[in-house]
Structure formats: C-alpha cells, structure tokens
Design a protein around this motif. Structure first.
Motif, mmCIF file in Angstrom:
data_model
loop_
_atom_site.group_PDB
_atom_site.id
_atom_site.type_symbol
_atom_site.label_atom_id
_atom_site.label_comp_id
_atom_site.label_asym_id
_atom_site.label_seq_id
_atom_site.Cartn_x
_atom_site.Cartn_y
_atom_site.Cartn_z
ATOM 1 N N SER A 67 0.828 -1.203 0.000
ATOM 2 C CA SER A 67 0.000 0.000 0.000
ATOM 3 C C SER A 67 0.866 1.259 0.000
ATOM 4 C CB SER A 67 -0.917 0.021 1.232
ATOM 5 O OG SER A 67 -0.146 0.067 2.429
ATOM 6 N N ILE A 69 0.198 5.836 0.373
ATOM 7 C CA ILE A 69 -0.676 6.997 0.485
ATOM 8 C C ILE A 69 -0.106 8.080 -0.417
ATOM 9 C CG2 ILE A 69 -1.495 8.836 2.009
ATOM 10 C CD1 ILE A 69 -1.505 6.749 4.271
ATOM 11 N N VAL A 101 -4.162 4.974 -1.716
ATOM 12 C CA VAL A 101 -5.143 5.898 -1.149
ATOM 13 C C VAL A 101 -4.704 7.325 -1.422
ATOM 14 C CG1 VAL A 101 -6.191 6.740 0.993
ATOM 15 C CG2 VAL A 101 -5.812 4.287 0.658
ATOM 16 N N GLN A 102 -5.605 8.126 -1.977
ATOM 17 C CA GLN A 102 -5.279 9.530 -2.235
ATOM 18 C C GLN A 102 -5.641 10.357 -1.012
ATOM 19 O OE1 GLN A 102 -6.461 11.179 -6.031
ATOM 20 N NE2 GLN A 102 -6.634 13.246 -5.180
ATOM 21 N N ALA A 103 -4.670 11.068 -0.487
ATOM 22 C CA ALA A 103 -4.883 11.961 0.645
ATOM 23 C C ALA A 103 -5.367 13.327 0.151
ATOM 24 C CB ALA A 103 -3.585 12.113 1.425
ATOM 25 N N TYR A 228 -0.586 12.920 4.953
ATOM 26 C CA TYR A 228 -0.355 11.469 5.015
ATOM 27 C C TYR A 228 -0.925 10.906 6.309
ATOM 28 C CZ TYR A 228 2.308 7.085 5.546
ATOM 29 O OH TYR A 228 2.680 5.774 5.750
ATOM 30 N N ALA A 231 -4.715 10.704 6.370
ATOM 31 C CA ALA A 231 -5.199 9.603 5.541
ATOM 32 C C ALA A 231 -4.952 8.262 6.221
ATOM 33 C CB ALA A 231 -4.514 9.639 4.178
ATOM 34 N N LEU A 232 -3.803 8.105 6.864
ATOM 35 C CA LEU A 232 -3.494 6.853 7.558
ATOM 36 C C LEU A 232 -4.456 6.616 8.715
ATOM 37 C CD1 LEU A 232 -1.587 4.424 7.761
ATOM 38 C CD2 LEU A 232 -0.111 5.814 9.245
#
Length: 240
Positions: A67, A69, A101-103, A228, A231-232
C-alpha cells in the motif's frame, strides 16, 4: 520478499520541463518522508516528467509494499486533484495490485498561512517591500481560484499587509497588477517548485522592478506529512 505493512508516501506533482522542478519536488517529498519515517517517492502526472504514478507503484510493489498513500502536491481541488490523480492511481492499482489511497491536497488552510507568513519573515537576502501579490497557477474551476483569493485575504489579515491574489494562466493575471501598481511590490509564489510558468512570471516581474521570492519547497514538508497522517488515521479507523 518482505511484505511491508506501513504505507509508503507518494508525492504527486504536475511535473515540469524545468529540470530544477524535479530536484525541488524530490527534496520536498524526501523531507516529508523523513518526518514520517517512511519510504517516500515523487511521481508526476505529465508525460514529459518521470516517474509516473504507475511506475512508482511498480517499484514499491517490487520492494514488498502492499500500500501507499498519495499526497497531491497541489493547493486546490482542481482538475489534477479530482481527475488526473485518481485516474492514475486506479491504473496503478490495476497494474500492480497496491492499495493506493489519495490523501487531501496541501490546501489553503491555516497551516499554509503559517508557512507563507514564515516565508515572508525569513527572507534574509530580500526585504519584502510594497504590496504582496500571491501568485498561483490558476484554474478553470472558479472554486479553486476563490480558495486562493481567500488565502490572500487571510494572509493580509495575519500580516497586516496588502495581499492580492493573481494567476499565471487566467484572470486576474499578474501582468495586469504589474501595469496598474504605482510602486513595485513583492511576488510571493504559491508554487511547490520552480517551473516554466514561474520562470516567465519572474522575468516579467523583475523587468517591472518587482522582487520575486522563492518557491515554497521544503517548507511544505510538514503539511505533506500531516496529510499522510490524516489519511493513515482514516484507513486505520475503517479497519477497526
């Protein structure tokens, strides 16, 4: 190959034909990665700049990552953030199987105002003079430009200075202000890195006896790291 659980950081930039842009972008992303303690790589949306998002995703997959970000190194939610980046991330996921995943973008919030205020105060080789023009790239989406104009208003209130928003690619343009101003002022670039647009703006402004400050560069690293982390946290909350 070791399976790496902590997501890597991908900093997504537009890309430029100016070679100094890649140097500055990679420095910014590396600094954000150092703050976070994670592997970090820059990726570019334009074909003339490399590596692309799928290329970075492939390299991360080869290194054992499952994964990453992706933080768009952009100040507004315009076309690149809402169309280009999501499309590239989808392609990269299909090609390499990573959970990407786009932050949120860097944005125009109070944390950026802090950076801009510090940038103005920390100009050792140039004393900020006259009015300040906050120069952004500009967008065909009015909401994006309005966000920059709001940022200029907030910065003016914070600093007590005359701050106006101007754009490199759309109205109201920098040139209009250079011609209308009675005395030279200071251009504050809302740019993460050097680029051809900023080069042209610098040439025009200095030709009119205005001073042009440097791009923001590494000063944005704490904001990129914060995007980041947000998002995490969202990912962790969904998994709980």
């Amino acid at each position: 190959m070791m399976h790496t659980e902590i997501p890597a950081l991908i900093g997504i930039a537009h890309g430029s034909r100016n070679p100094a842009a890649a140097v500055a972008t990679e420095s910014l992303v590396a600094k954000a990665g150092a703050i976070l303690g994670v592997e970090a790589h820059a990726a570019y949306l334009e074909d003339f700049a490399s590596p692309s998002i799928p290329e970075v995703a492939g390299a991360l997959a080869d290194h054992g990552y499952s994964s990453a970000i992706a933080v768009p190194l952009l100040f507004t939610e315009a076309y690149h953030a809402t169309e280009d980046a999501p499309s590239e991330l989808r392609d990269a996921t299909l090609a390499h199987g990573l959970d990407l995943v786009q932050a949120d973008v860097i944005g125009t919030g109070e944390d950026l105002v802090d950076v801009l205020e510090t940038h103005l105060a920390g100009t050792e080789d140039q004393s900020v003079r006259g009015e300040i023009v906050l120069l952004a790239v500009g967008s065909s989406r009015p909401g994006a430009n309005e966000a920059v104009e709001s940022l200029a208003t907030t910065l003016a209130k914070r600093t007590g200075r005359d701050v106006r928003a101007r754009f490199a690619t759309c109205a109201p343009r920098l040139n209009d202000r250079l011609e209308a101003a009675t005395t030279p002022g200071t251009v504050l670039p809302l740019f993460t890195a050097p680029g051809l647009l900023l080069d042209k703006a610098r040439e025009r402004a200095t030709g009119a006896s205005w001073q042009v400050l440097a791009h923001l560069g590494d000063a944005l690293a704490p904001i990129v790291a914060a995007r980041y982390e947000t998002a995490l946290e969202a990912i962790s909350a969904r998994e709980d």
